[in-house]
Every structure is written in C-alpha cells, then in structure tokens.
Design a protein around this motif. Structure first.
Motif, short mmCIF file in Angstrom:
data_model
loop_
_atom_site.label_atom_id
_atom_site.label_comp_id
_atom_site.label_asym_id
_atom_site.label_seq_id
_atom_site.Cartn_x
_atom_site.Cartn_y
_atom_site.Cartn_z
N MET A 32 1.00 -1.16 0.08
CA MET A 32 0.01 0.01 0.08
C MET A 32 0.97 1.22 0.00
O MET A 32 0.57 2.34 -0.71
CB MET A 32 -0.73 0.14 1.19
N ALA A 33 1.87 1.21 0.99
CA ALA A 33 2.68 2.31 0.89
C ALA A 33 3.60 2.74 -0.44
O ALA A 33 3.55 3.89 -0.98
CB ALA A 33 3.95 2.15 2.01
N ALA A 34 4.15 1.73 -1.23
CA ALA A 34 4.55 1.72 -2.51
C ALA A 34 3.54 2.25 -3.43
O ALA A 34 4.09 3.06 -4.28
CB ALA A 34 5.27 0.43 -2.75
N ALA A 35 2.32 1.74 -3.32
CA ALA A 35 1.30 2.30 -4.26
C ALA A 35 1.16 3.75 -4.25
O ALA A 35 0.99 4.63 -5.14
CB ALA A 35 0.02 1.62 -4.27
N LEU A 36 0.92 4.38 -3.01
CA LEU A 36 0.70 5.60 -2.60
C LEU A 36 2.21 6.67 -2.99
O LEU A 36 1.91 7.42 -3.61
CB LEU A 36 0.49 5.89 -1.22
N LEU A 37 3.38 5.98 -2.77
CA LEU A 37 4.38 6.68 -3.47
C LEU A 37 4.70 6.81 -5.06
O LEU A 37 4.79 7.42 -5.31
CB LEU A 37 5.68 5.92 -2.79
N MET A 38 3.88 5.67 -5.34
CA MET A 38 3.93 5.82 -7.04
C MET A 38 3.11 6.74 -7.60
O MET A 38 3.34 7.16 -8.44
CB MET A 38 3.84 4.27 -7.59
N LEU A 39 1.87 6.64 -6.83
CA LEU A 39 1.03 7.69 -7.08
C LEU A 39 1.64 9.19 -7.00
O LEU A 39 1.47 9.99 -8.10
CB LEU A 39 -0.18 7.63 -6.29
N GLY A 40 2.38 9.36 -5.97
CA GLY A 40 3.04 10.78 -5.76
C GLY A 40 3.86 10.95 -6.91
O GLY A 40 4.03 12.06 -7.34
#
Length: 291
Positions: free
Chosen positions: A1-9
């Motif tokens: 989940m953290a990686a997905a949010l970072l990739m969105l950013g």
C-alpha cells in the motif's frame, strides 16, 4: 500500500513536471534551464552521496558509458524543454512517454530480449496513439507545435537510448546515485555550447518561473529520481512499472487544468491507446515451467 501511494505521488509529480517546464520557459531559455537544472540537481545528489558515504570515484569501468549516458540525458532534456516552447504539456507528455516502447524495440535488437506478440501489439497501440496526436488539429496551438511534438518524441527516443546504454554497460551494476550523477554532471557541461540556440538565455524571470526551475532541479530530479531508485531496489519492478501509464495521464490532465490547454477528444483517445499499450508492455512475462 505504501509503495502504491508513493508511486501515485511520483507519477503525479512527473506529470506536473511538464507544467513546471512550461512556466520556467517564460523566464529562461530551454537550454539554460537544462544546464541549471542538471547543475543544481548534481550538487544535491553529490551532497547526498557524501552524507551517505556512497563511493563515486573508484575505477569501475563505467566512465565511457557514463559519458555517453550523460550526453543522451542532456540531449533528452534540451529537446523536452525546447519542444515545450512550441507544443502543449499534454501533447509533449504523450510523446515523451513513448519511451518504454522504444526500449522494448531497442532491447529486442540490442539486448537479445525477444519481443512477444502481445508486447508487439501493445507497441502498435501506442504508436496508433502517437499518430492520433499528430493528426489532432483541435489541440494544436499553432502549426509550429508539430515541431515541438517531434522534439518531444525524439526526447523519448533519447531517454530509451540512455536506458539501453545503462543495461548494456557496467553502469547496470553501479549505484543508482553514481549513474544519476553521471547523467547530471555530463549533461550540464555538454549543453553549454548549445546555449545560444534557443534565443536569449534570460527572458523575463520572475518568482514563478524561478520557483518552477528550482522545483524541477531539487524536487523532481534530486528527490523523486532517487526515491524511484530506492523503490526499485525495495519492491518488485513489475508492480512499480504498472503505474507507468499514470504519468502521461497526469501530464495531459494537469496541462488542461493548470494551463488551460485545449484537450480534444482525440487527445483523450490517444491517451487511452498509449496507456493501454503501457499496461500491456509492462505486464510480466509468464514463465512456462519445464515439463
């Protein structure tokens, strides 16, 4: 989940970068922006390496490839910044982000990585999207925009060539920081002779154009690129690259929302084709177990 949010950013930031380039072009020439951006970012990355104790100057056989990668990196960003003098952020984002397809073609012929029929189909979809962009007159600010489109398409090819050089050389085993520093330092030096090509170096600088330049150098290059490399080391590459289609999507939408650029149905159709192609070519290849 953290990686997905970072990739969105990250993909949002990279989509926003085109807007920042367009704004900085109001105050400075494209070549000056390329030099300043690379120079400032190189100093930031060098300071990071010193703080973290990352070795940079040992002899590891990467010099020749590093110089070539840096030259290609410099060419890429001069083409992007100069191209955005003529075309819109939306159109440029679609052109630049054809990079994965050029990598796929280059890897097939130069790295021995066979292109599957599925990935070939994804590439065909993407280039159909490129053809739509060039044929779209509603989002064309003026006839010279086609020159900017061609420059940004060439920038995507230069970006792909940089990746091929890294994959074929000892840079593939060097630290991400050293590889990035090669690109920044070399590009800052070799683009100096081009300074007079894009008109006066200083145009009409103000707080907004200067802030846009610093945003690119410090945040986009020095921070998000290193964060991307960190994510690539920590998480499976396939999962991260599946977010690739978001960068052109954000670029198209932010160009329309922040700069009031015309967004025609054909541009959205092109975005759909390129995004579909990106999803297809970034799908992991299924390995068939031996009988």
């Amino acid at each position: 989940m953290a990686a997905a949010l970072l990739m969105l950013g990250l993909t949002f930031s990279w989509g926003l970068n085109g807007v920042a380039v367009k704004l900085s072009n109001e105050g400075f020439s494209p070549v000056l922006i390329s030099i300043a951006r690379s120079s400032i970012a190189a100093l930031c990355v060098f300071a990071w390496c010193r703080w973290r104790g990352i070795p940079l100057f040992e002899r590891d056989g990467t010099l020749g490839a590093g110089l070539l990668a840096g030259a290609l990196f410099g060419l890429e960003f001069v083409l992007i910044f100069w191209g955005l003098d003529f075309t819109t952020v939306a159109r440029s984002a679609l052109m630049i982000n054809t990079m994965p397809f050029w990598v796929l073609i280059g890897a097939h012929f130069m790295l021995g990585e066979r292109m599957s029929l599925l990935k070939l189909g994804g590439t065909v979809l993407a280039f159909a999207g490129v053809a739509l962009v060039f044929s779209d007159r509603l989002s064309l600010p003026d006839p010279e925009a086609l020159k900017g489109d061609a420059m940004c398409l060439a920038a995507g090819i230069a970006w792909a060539a940089t990746i091929i050089v890294i994959k074929r050389s000892k840079l593939s085993s060097a630290s991400a920081e050293k590889t990035l520093l090669y690109q920044l330092a070399v590009s800052a030096v070799i683009t100096v002779p081009l300074l007079g090509l894009s008109g006066p170096a200083i145009r009409d600088p103000d707080v907004l154009s200067t802030s846009a330049l610093l945003f690119q150098a410090i945040f986009i290059v020095a921070f998000t690129y290193l964060l991307w490399f960190w994510l690539m080391r920590r998480y499976p590459a396939g999962g991260l690259t599946s977010f690739a289609f978001l960068t052109p999507a954000f670029g198209v939408l932010l160009g329309g929302l922040l700069l009031d650029e015309p967004l025609s149905p054909r541009i959205f159709a092109a975005l759909g084709l390129i995004a579909a192609g990106l999803v297809i070519v970034n799908r992991p290849t299924r390995k068939i177990p031996p009988a």
